[in-house]
Design a protein around this motif. Structure first.
Motif, PDB file in Angstrom:
ATOM      1  N   HIS A   1       0.748   2.703   7.349  1.00  0.00           N
ATOM      2  CA  HIS A   1      -0.289   2.343   6.750  1.00  0.00           C
ATOM      3  C   HIS A   1      -0.450   1.403   6.114  1.00  0.00           C
ATOM      4  O   HIS A   1      -0.211   0.051   6.681  1.00  0.00           O
TER       5      HIS A   1
ATOM      6  N   HIS B   1       2.002  -4.387   7.577  1.00  0.00           N
ATOM      7  CA  HIS B   1       2.168  -4.007   8.591  1.00  0.00           C
ATOM      8  C   HIS B   1       0.610  -4.466   9.315  1.00  0.00           C
ATOM      9  O   HIS B   1       0.870  -4.420  10.435  1.00  0.00           O
TER      10      HIS B   1
ATOM     11  N   HIS C   1      10.391   2.411  -1.367  1.00  0.00           N
ATOM     12  CA  HIS C   1      11.181   2.884  -0.232  1.00  0.00           C
ATOM     13  C   HIS C   1      12.434   3.476  -0.684  1.00  0.00           C
ATOM     14  O   HIS C   1      12.701   3.519  -1.354  1.00  0.00           O
TER      15      HIS C   1
HETATM   16 ZN   LIG Z   1       4.133  -0.070   3.483  1.00  0.00          ZN
END
Ligand SMILES: [Zn+2]
Length: 438
Positions: free
Chosen positions: A62, A67, A391
């Motif tokens: 994503h 990331h 999360h």
């Molecule tokens: Zn994330």
């Protein structure tokens, strides 16, 4: 990219130097020193020999910066695979960011950067996009991306089919968001594969059931905003399209106009291209774009030099803070702390500020948080915290792992990998740059 590790040495005005290429990052351990991965120009700049790529592809789960951002250092011949929506978001980030060596995700400028080469076009990376349940073939591996719910659209978990059985990677996900069905699809498919191994996120493994939800964010925020006759300010991450939808729907329900920034418009226009997201265009009748004060401070066209603003100056839904100030109760404004100096132009006499982001979790964030509260108090606004996490909480994650039942577990993206050892699964505490054979 690890914000924690970067923050150990660097901060706002002490940053890794672009002029030293990859050197600051390798020396200070911000990236691992592994062969066959990095850009030729950066290795040569650092006094090393260029290397042929030793990996065939990078799969991006994503578009969050932790990331995506260090794709910037990868060799140009390593193709990147990501979801179609994820690519749209990377395009939006690219459109409204200044180039630094840490955000050369889509393309990069060869280093060292000499003045004579400034006008050379950047080198483009190869991006291949997928949708859920596509099958990606890389060498002998077949990789199946499956949508998951997270605080950014276009997020995926993966089932990696190997000759020995399936390996599952969760990406970042949650079960309490607006699209938990997508995460449930992923869990169901992962469990069916009886995976030999699973790589899991674990940012909140230390929490129990939290009872949070996007609906609760909507209800709490609407409650404060509907009684407010003065200025309404909200702050959330504009990569989070669910949170956008929450506040956009509140503004429609309360018959107020929703005011966004030019930066936010870059994202909204990309989301609008994706029929699955069902997000309005930045020129929708309920949306206005706030014109910031630049250069002369008179809002004339020549004040705006950023391309992403220049190409939108002809929109008919642009509004100045002074115009909002005439009837502040008619608007909900999305305003991030870094742009709080615009409050001086908006001149609120009172009102509501909704902080729809996580609360500070380190010292640096606490200092900014304190400053933010000072601004809100200065303008006599009520401070409201209304947020739910991107999360999965610990209790949901334990259930997920018990359902998927992998033979072996590799927790990553967690500060407490040892907590996974309490589960009835073979747990590995992952070491950086070590190779694991399954
Ligand atoms: Zn994330």
């Amino acid at each position: 990219m690890s914000f924690g590790r970067r923050g150990k040495f660097f901060e706002e005005f002490l940053t890794p130097r672009t002029a030293n290429g990859i050197g600051d990052f390798l020396t200070m351990g911000l990236i691992p020193d592994i062969p066959g991965v990095y850009r030729d120009d950066l290795l040569e700049h650092f006094g090393r020999k260029p290397q042929n790529p030793e990996i065939q592809a990078v799969i991006l789960s994503h578009a969050h910066a932790d990331h995506a951002n260090y794709i910037s250092f990868l060799h140009k011949d390593i193709p990147i695979y990501c979801g179609q929506t994820c690519k749209y978001i990377l395009d939006a980030v690219d459109e409204q960011s200044q180039r630094t060596i840490e955000n050369e995700v889509l393309n990069y400028k060869k280093r060292p950067a000499f003045k004579k080469n400034y006008k050379d076009p950047p080198i483009q990376r190869t991006f291949n996009t997928f949708r859920t349940e596509d099958k990606i073939k890389i060498d002998d591996l077949e990789i199946e991306p499956i949508h998951v719910d997270h605080s950014v659209p276009g997020a995926y978990g993966f089932i990696i089919h190997t000759s020995n059985g399936a390996v599952v990677y969760t990406g970042d996900l949650r079960l309490h968001g607006a699209h938990s069905d997508m995460t449930k699809d992923f869990i169901e498919k992962a469990a069916k594969e009886k995976p030999i191994s699973m790589i899991t996120e674990g940012t909140r493994i230390d929490s129990g059931q939290t009872g949070e939800s996007e609906t609760k964010v909507y209800d709490k925020s609407k409650g404060y905003l509907q009684d407010n006759k003065h200025l309404s300010i909200v702050d959330f991450n504009f990569k989070d399209v669910d949170r956008f939808t929450t506040f956009y729907n509140i503004s429609k329900a309360l018959n107020k106009k929703f005011v966004i920034s030019f930066k936010h418009a870059c994202f909204l226009e990309r989301y609008h291209k994706d029929p699955k997201i069902k997000s309005p265009d930045s020129r929708n009748e309920n949306i206005l774009i706030l014109k910031p004060k630049r250069l002369s401070g008179t809002y004339c066209d020549e004040d705006y030099t950023d391309e992403y603003i220049k190409r939108r100056l002809n929109y008919s839904n642009i509004i100045t803070p002074e115009e909002i100030g005439k009837k502040p109760g008619d608007y909900i404004i999305v305003l991030n702390f870094w742009y709080f100096n615009q409050l001086i132009d908006l001149k609120p006499k009172s009102g509501v500020y909704i902080h729809s982001l996580s609360e500070p979790f380190n010292e640096e964030m606490e200092i900014s948080y304190e400053r933010m509260v000072n601004w809100v108090q200065f303008f006599n606004m009520d401070f409201v915290q209304s947020h739910c996490s991107g999360h999965i909480n610990g209790a949901d994650l334990k259930n997920l792992l018990e359902t998927v039942k992998p033979k072996e577990l590799f927790p990553i993206h967690t500060e407490k990998p040892e907590l996974f050892s309490k589960l009835n699964l073979k747990n590995n505490i992952v070491e950086e740059a070590k190779t694991y054979k399954i």
